[in-house]
Design a protein around this motif. Structure first.
Motif, PDB file in Angstrom:
ATOM      1  N   VAL A   1      -6.802  11.768   3.528  1.00 41.72           N
ATOM      2  CA  VAL A   1      -7.585  12.578   2.581  1.00 41.72           C
ATOM      3  C   VAL A   1      -8.379  13.632   3.350  1.00 41.72           C
ATOM      4  O   VAL A   1      -8.409  14.812   2.992  1.00 41.72           O
ATOM      5  N   GLN A   2      -9.025  13.193   4.427  1.00 40.58           N
ATOM      6  CA  GLN A   2      -9.842  14.110   5.225  1.00 40.58           C
ATOM      7  C   GLN A   2      -8.987  15.227   5.831  1.00 40.58           C
ATOM      8  O   GLN A   2      -9.353  16.403   5.797  1.00 40.58           O
ATOM      9  N   ARG A   3      -7.832  14.835   6.348  1.00 41.29           N
ATOM     10  CA  ARG A   3      -6.928  15.804   6.979  1.00 41.29           C
ATOM     11  C   ARG A   3      -6.421  16.810   5.943  1.00 41.29           C
ATOM     12  O   ARG A   3      -6.353  18.012   6.208  1.00 41.29           O
ATOM     13  N   LEU A   4      -6.071  16.320   4.760  1.00 34.54           N
ATOM     14  CA  LEU A   4      -5.576  17.219   3.713  1.00 34.54           C
ATOM     15  C   LEU A   4      -6.665  18.192   3.273  1.00 34.54           C
ATOM     16  O   LEU A   4      -6.377  19.342   2.941  1.00 34.54           O
TER      17      LEU A   4
ATOM     18  N   LEU B   1       2.599   7.151  12.268  1.00 33.86           N
ATOM     19  CA  LEU B   1       3.138   8.456  11.862  1.00 33.86           C
ATOM     20  C   LEU B   1       3.863   8.420  10.526  1.00 33.86           C
ATOM     21  O   LEU B   1       3.641   9.274   9.671  1.00 33.86           O
ATOM     22  N   VAL B   2       4.705   7.393  10.322  1.00 37.06           N
ATOM     23  CA  VAL B   2       5.497   7.391   9.088  1.00 37.06           C
ATOM     24  C   VAL B   2       4.638   7.140   7.856  1.00 37.06           C
ATOM     25  O   VAL B   2       5.105   7.315   6.732  1.00 37.06           O
ATOM     26  N   ARG B   3       3.379   6.704   8.035  1.00 37.08           N
ATOM     27  CA  ARG B   3       2.503   6.531   6.881  1.00 37.08           C
ATOM     28  C   ARG B   3       1.459   7.641   6.797  1.00 37.08           C
ATOM     29  O   ARG B   3       0.661   7.672   5.879  1.00 37.08           O
ATOM     30  N   HIS B   4       1.435   8.486   7.796  1.00 42.62           N
ATOM     31  CA  HIS B   4       0.358   9.463   7.884  1.00 42.62           C
ATOM     32  C   HIS B   4       0.783  10.828   7.335  1.00 42.62           C
ATOM     33  O   HIS B   4       1.939  11.041   7.000  1.00 42.62           O
ATOM     34  N   GLU B   5      -0.200  11.731   7.281  1.00 40.79           N
ATOM     35  CA  GLU B   5       0.059  13.069   6.762  1.00 40.79           C
ATOM     36  C   GLU B   5       0.922  13.845   7.757  1.00 40.79           C
ATOM     37  O   GLU B   5       0.588  13.929   8.927  1.00 40.79           O
ATOM     38  N   LEU B   6       2.031  14.392   7.259  1.00 48.02           N
ATOM     39  CA  LEU B   6       2.930  15.140   8.143  1.00 48.02           C
ATOM     40  C   LEU B   6       2.623  16.626   8.113  1.00 48.02           C
ATOM     41  O   LEU B   6       2.904  17.348   9.074  1.00 48.02           O
ATOM     42  N   VAL B   7       2.046  17.095   7.008  1.00 45.58           N
ATOM     43  CA  VAL B   7       1.711  18.513   6.900  1.00 45.58           C
ATOM     44  C   VAL B   7       0.746  18.875   8.018  1.00 45.58           C
ATOM     45  O   VAL B   7      -0.186  18.144   8.313  1.00 45.58           O
TER      46      VAL B   7
END
Ligand SMILES: [Zn+2]
Lengths: 98, 91
Positions: B8-11, A8-14
């Motif tokens: 990248v994919q998620r964004l 989680l802390v390295r992943h996309e939070l948006v």
């Protein structure tokens, strides 16, 4: 490597649903909604209480409870998230560089 | 799949959703963030990402919403609302 408590802390939070469980500013405690933007020091949370207002919460002075896509809830101390958003992913040697 | 690739994919997904909901500035931020993550991790961007984001204004292009797609002899032209045109050959 999906969003897990470990990544989680390295992943996309948006896009994740989040609730502020504690903060040095009492007005921010209990803010719940979806993360819509991230800066080095803050998360912007669009409130789910019907107002759609966006609260800007300082990472360093708050604790967040994130709802993961798999249904689990993870509590994270905000200090662990303080970093430039694109740099957070690089912090444990996943990158080819450094 | 590494965290960076997945990010990248998620964004890209988030940018498409934001563009559909008329949150244009948000969509642009997500596209720029995806490009930055890919750059830092030396990843090449997915073809769909390259073709449906604007090189000039970073908009997430959705045909019918903020982009025009026209088929011509030998190539496709994708025009962003900002006026930028991108041509891709048939293959
Ligand atoms: Zn454009």
């Amino acid at each position: 490597m999906a969003v897990t408590p470990e990544t989680l802390v390295r992943h996309e939070l948006v896009g994740l649903d989040v609730e502020v469980v504690s903060a040095s500013n009492p007005d921010l405690v209990g803010v719940a909604g979806t993360v819509v933007a991230e800066t080095t020091q803050t998360l912007e949370i669009e409130r789910a209480d019907g107002t759609s207002r966006v609260s800007q919460v300082p990472k360093a002075a708050a604790t967040f409870a994130f709802d993961l896509p798999d249904g689990r809830t993870v509590t994270v101390a905000g200090e662990r998230l303080v970093a430039r958003p694109a740099r957070r992913t690089e912090q444990t040697g996943d990158s080819q560089w450094r | 799949m590494t965290v960076a690739e997945e990010r990248v994919q998620r964004l890209h997904e988030l940018a498409r959703e934001a563009a559909a909901a008329c949150h244009d500035e948000r969509a642009k931020r997500y596209v720029r963030r995806a490009r930055r993550v890919a750059e830092r991790h030396r990843l090449s961007l997915p073809r769909e990402f390259e073709r449906f984001t604007c090189d000039r204004c970073d908009a997430a292009l959705r045909p019918g919403k903020n982009a025009r797609v026209r088929l011509q002899d030998g190539h496709v032209v994708v025009t962003c609302d900002c006026g930028n045109q991108a041509r891709y050959p048939y293959d």
